[in-house]
Design an enzyme around this catalytic site. Structure first.
Site, PDB file in Angstrom:
ATOM      1  N   ASP A  70       0.882  -1.165   0.000  1.00 25.02           N
ATOM      2  CA  ASP A  70       0.000   0.000   0.000  1.00 25.02           C
ATOM      3  C   ASP A  70       0.919   1.213   0.000  1.00 25.02           C
ATOM      4  OD1 ASP A  70      -2.139   1.759   0.259  1.00 25.02           O
ATOM      5  OD2 ASP A  70      -2.302   1.479   2.426  1.00 25.02           O
TER       6      ASP A  70
ATOM      7  N   GLU B 190      -1.202  -1.316  -4.810  1.00 24.82           N
ATOM      8  CA  GLU B 190      -2.387  -0.509  -5.058  1.00 24.82           C
ATOM      9  C   GLU B 190      -2.104   0.523  -6.141  1.00 24.82           C
ATOM     10  OE1 GLU B 190      -5.570   0.812  -1.989  1.00 24.82           O
ATOM     11  OE2 GLU B 190      -4.119   2.447  -2.129  1.00 24.82           O
TER      12      GLU B 190
ATOM     13  N   ASP C 182      -2.478   0.693   7.312  1.00 27.21           N
ATOM     14  CA  ASP C 182      -1.706   0.569   6.069  1.00 27.21           C
ATOM     15  C   ASP C 182      -1.198  -0.860   5.878  1.00 27.21           C
ATOM     16  OD1 ASP C 182      -1.313   3.636   5.252  1.00 27.21           O
ATOM     17  OD2 ASP C 182      -1.108   3.413   7.414  1.00 27.21           O
TER      18      ASP C 182
END
Length: 173
Positions: free
Chosen positions: A10, A71, A143
């Site tokens: 992420d 991501e 996260d």
């Protein structure tokens, strides 16, 4: 020996979440490691990118992933989006240097894969991650939980279509 090891990421400059999962043919995924890479806003930007590079490079060396799931950028603030794009570039450079392919997913794709709802809230994602990985508590910080969700999504999309139906979280919807 594992079937596949996926490093989920992420991306961010202040906080970058990571999660390393092992996947075997018919067994539940195994959590190898998860956490965050953090940099200080008081540090020069180029030094922050260098720190991210060193930490992520160490993760690649330590865990030797077969695939990176990351991501996709989500546009919301121009300045922040550009800096996150630069951090993603550092991560993708590490993947290339280690010869590891990558796949990328938008936040709605991750939400849909884990919950059947592309607009699921953060809590629903964390609960799905906790359930799918058999964790006693929700992974923290957020996260890191997001990175584990991205790794799970990477595995789901790696499966042949017929095999996806056998994975409970992914047969929703």
């Amino acid at each position: 020996m594992c079937g596949m090891r996926i490093l989920g990421l992420d991306p961010g400059v202040a906080i970058l979440g990571y999660g390393v999962l092992d996947f075997f043919d018919s067994a539940p995924p195994v959590v190898c490691d998860y956490g965050i890479v953090q940099t200080s806003a008081k540090t020069a930007f180029e030094a922050r990118l260098a720190a991210i590079y060193e930490d992520i490079n160490s993760l690649f060396s330590a865990h030797k992933p077969d695939l990176v799931a990351i991501e996709k950028l989500f546009f919301y603030k121009m300045g922040n989006t550009i800096s996150v794009a630069q951090a993603r570039g550092v991560v993708l450079l590490c993947a290339a240097q280690h010869g590891v392919p990558y796949v990328e997913f938008s936040p709605p794709q991750v939400k849909l894969a884990l919950t059947g709802d592309g607009r699921a809230d953060k809590r629903a994602i964390q609960e799905a991650v906790q359930r799918e990985l058999g964790l006693i508590t929700m992974p923290k910080p957020d996260d890191a939980a997001d990175a584990l969700a991205i790794a799970l999504t990477g595995w789901f999309h790696h499966l042949p279509p017929a095999a996806r139906e056998a994975v409970p979280a992914y047969s929703v919807g």
